[in-house]
Motif scaffolding. Structure first.
Motif, PDB file in Angstrom:
ATOM      1  N   MET A   1       0.751  -1.151  -0.030  1.00 38.23           N
ATOM      2  CA  MET A   1       0.295   0.120  -0.255  1.00 38.23           C
ATOM      3  C   MET A   1       0.954   0.937  -0.011  1.00 38.23           C
ATOM      4  N   LYS A   2       0.665   2.445  -0.928  1.00 37.62           N
ATOM      5  CA  LYS A   2       1.161   3.935  -0.297  1.00 37.62           C
ATOM      6  C   LYS A   2       0.825   4.312   0.172  1.00 37.62           C
ATOM      7  N   ASP A   3       1.974   4.469   0.621  1.00 35.78           N
ATOM      8  CA  ASP A   3       1.692   6.326   1.986  1.00 35.78           C
ATOM      9  C   ASP A   3       0.759   6.994   1.564  1.00 35.78           C
ATOM     10  N   GLY A   4      -0.127   7.846   2.383  1.00 34.38           N
ATOM     11  CA  GLY A   4      -0.691   8.993   2.391  1.00 34.38           C
ATOM     12  C   GLY A   4      -1.718   9.005   1.355  1.00 34.38           C
ATOM     13  N   ILE A   5      -2.404   7.868   0.975  1.00 31.38           N
ATOM     14  CA  ILE A   5      -3.420   8.237   0.106  1.00 31.38           C
ATOM     15  C   ILE A   5      -5.063   7.528   0.666  1.00 31.38           C
ATOM     16  N   HIS A   6      -4.771   6.582   1.675  1.00 34.53           N
ATOM     17  CA  HIS A   6      -5.879   6.377   2.118  1.00 34.53           C
ATOM     18  C   HIS A   6      -6.218   6.914   3.492  1.00 34.53           C
ATOM     19  N   PRO A   7      -7.702   6.622   3.529  1.00 34.87           N
ATOM     20  CA  PRO A   7      -8.058   7.665   4.636  1.00 34.87           C
ATOM     21  C   PRO A   7      -7.667   6.436   6.444  1.00 34.87           C
ATOM     22  N   LYS A   8      -8.023   7.103   7.293  1.00 34.51           N
ATOM     23  CA  LYS A   8      -7.279   6.679   8.710  1.00 34.51           C
ATOM     24  C   LYS A   8      -8.968   5.776   8.724  1.00 34.51           C
ATOM     25  N   TYR A   9      -8.107   4.372   9.478  1.00 29.85           N
ATOM     26  CA  TYR A   9      -9.409   3.834   9.510  1.00 29.85           C
ATOM     27  C   TYR A   9      -9.143   3.275  11.055  1.00 29.85           C
ATOM     28  N   GLN A  10     -10.624   3.950  11.816  1.00 25.61           N
ATOM     29  CA  GLN A  10     -10.707   4.709  12.747  1.00 25.61           C
ATOM     30  C   GLN A  10     -11.548   3.504  13.596  1.00 25.61           C
ATOM     31  N   GLU A  11     -12.281   3.696  15.289  1.00 20.32           N
ATOM     32  CA  GLU A  11     -12.571   3.358  16.277  1.00 20.32           C
ATOM     33  C   GLU A  11     -14.372   4.343  16.036  1.00 20.32           C
ATOM     34  N   CYS A  12     -15.230   3.990  15.175  1.00 21.28           N
ATOM     35  CA  CYS A  12     -16.152   4.972  15.158  1.00 21.28           C
ATOM     36  C   CYS A  12     -17.940   4.267  15.969  1.00 21.28           C
ATOM     37  N   GLU A  13     -18.674   5.059  16.072  1.00 20.78           N
ATOM     38  CA  GLU A  13     -19.910   4.696  17.154  1.00 20.78           C
ATOM     39  C   GLU A  13     -21.175   5.167  16.471  1.00 20.78           C
ATOM     40  N   VAL A  14     -21.821   3.943  15.870  1.00 24.18           N
ATOM     41  CA  VAL A  14     -22.524   3.418  14.833  1.00 24.18           C
ATOM     42  C   VAL A  14     -24.280   4.312  15.738  1.00 24.18           C
ATOM     43  N   THR A  15     -25.490   4.828  15.457  1.00 29.05           N
ATOM     44  CA  THR A  15     -26.109   5.365  16.586  1.00 29.05           C
ATOM     45  C   THR A  15     -27.484   4.991  14.992  1.00 29.05           C
ATOM     46  N   CYS A  16     -28.588   4.063  15.993  1.00 32.14           N
ATOM     47  CA  CYS A  16     -29.423   3.852  15.034  1.00 32.14           C
ATOM     48  C   CYS A  16     -30.692   4.789  15.461  1.00 32.14           C
ATOM     49  N   GLY A  17     -32.018   4.966  14.600  1.00 27.94           N
ATOM     50  CA  GLY A  17     -33.122   5.662  15.389  1.00 27.94           C
ATOM     51  C   GLY A  17     -34.081   5.071  16.502  1.00 27.94           C
ATOM     52  N   CYS A  18     -33.268   3.612  16.714  1.00 24.99           N
ATOM     53  CA  CYS A  18     -34.567   3.351  17.777  1.00 24.99           C
ATOM     54  C   CYS A  18     -33.263   4.008  18.927  1.00 24.99           C
ATOM     55  N   GLY A  19     -32.153   3.674  19.046  1.00 23.30           N
ATOM     56  CA  GLY A  19     -31.946   4.467  20.178  1.00 23.30           C
ATOM     57  C   GLY A  19     -30.401   3.851  20.946  1.00 23.30           C
ATOM     58  N   ASN A  20     -30.099   2.852  19.909  1.00 22.70           N
ATOM     59  CA  ASN A  20     -29.061   1.197  19.741  1.00 22.70           C
ATOM     60  C   ASN A  20     -28.249   2.344  19.686  1.00 22.70           C
ATOM     61  N   THR A  21     -26.889   1.910  20.167  1.00 26.07           N
ATOM     62  CA  THR A  21     -25.771   2.189  20.275  1.00 26.07           C
ATOM     63  C   THR A  21     -24.864   1.019  19.692  1.00 26.07           C
ATOM     64  N   PHE A  22     -23.804   1.281  19.124  1.00 24.44           N
ATOM     65  CA  PHE A  22     -22.527   0.116  18.983  1.00 24.44           C
ATOM     66  C   PHE A  22     -20.924   1.309  18.098  1.00 24.44           C
ATOM     67  N   LYS A  23     -20.194   0.210  18.790  1.00 27.45           N
ATOM     68  CA  LYS A  23     -18.847   0.662  18.004  1.00 27.45           C
ATOM     69  C   LYS A  23     -18.432  -0.263  17.538  1.00 27.45           C
ATOM     70  N   THR A  24     -17.819   0.079  16.083  1.00 28.01           N
ATOM     71  CA  THR A  24     -16.914  -0.519  15.057  1.00 28.01           C
ATOM     72  C   THR A  24     -16.471   0.416  14.374  1.00 28.01           C
ATOM     73  N   ARG A  25     -15.142   0.058  13.341  1.00 31.97           N
ATOM     74  CA  ARG A  25     -14.299   0.166  13.047  1.00 31.97           C
ATOM     75  C   ARG A  25     -14.472   0.922  11.579  1.00 31.97           C
ATOM     76  N   SER A  26     -14.425   2.029  11.524  1.00 28.68           N
ATOM     77  CA  SER A  26     -14.615   2.282  10.268  1.00 28.68           C
ATOM     78  C   SER A  26     -13.701   3.661   9.373  1.00 28.68           C
ATOM     79  N   THR A  27     -13.686   4.299   7.877  1.00 22.88           N
ATOM     80  CA  THR A  27     -13.183   5.880   7.892  1.00 22.88           C
ATOM     81  C   THR A  27     -14.319   6.417   8.454  1.00 22.88           C
ATOM     82  N   LYS A  28     -15.052   7.232   8.978  1.00 24.91           N
ATOM     83  CA  LYS A  28     -15.974   7.987   9.565  1.00 24.91           C
ATOM     84  C   LYS A  28     -15.676   7.737  11.209  1.00 24.91           C
ATOM     85  N   PRO A  29     -15.863   8.531  11.845  1.00 28.72           N
ATOM     86  CA  PRO A  29     -15.803   8.781  13.298  1.00 28.72           C
ATOM     87  C   PRO A  29     -16.945   8.467  13.385  1.00 28.72           C
TER      88      PRO A  29
END
Length: 79
Positions: free
Chosen positions: A1-29
């Motif tokens: 992989m080339k350096d500097g061209i890939h988005p940062k893969y980070q821990e993210c929080e997913v929030t549902c319309g019902c109020g449930n939340t959980f953590k996963t990993r994504s390029t978005k926070p």
């Protein structure tokens, strides 16, 4: 992989319309979703009824119950 061209893969929080939340990993926070496994009928086994009767009433109101019915023949004009 080339350096500097890939988005940062980070821990993210997913929030549902019902109020449930959980953590996963994504390029978005943060990710907001409408339906998750905690509230989706397929996973919960519950059935949510759609307001079909309201749709039918709305349709009938729009067409006043005349949709699909033949028009009355016009009366002959009087001279």
């Amino acid at each position: 992989m080339k350096d500097g061209i890939h988005p940062k893969y980070q821990e993210c929080e997913v929030t549902c319309g019902c109020g449930n939340t959980f953590k996963t990993r994504s390029t978005k926070p943060k990710i907001a979703v409408e339906v998750c496994s905690a509230c989706h009928p397929y996973y919960t086994g519950s059935v949510k009824f759609v307001d079909a009767a309201g749709r039918v009433d709305k349709f009938n109101k729009k067409f006043q119950g005349t949709y699909g019915k033949a028009k009355k023949p016009a009366e002959p004009a009087k001279a």
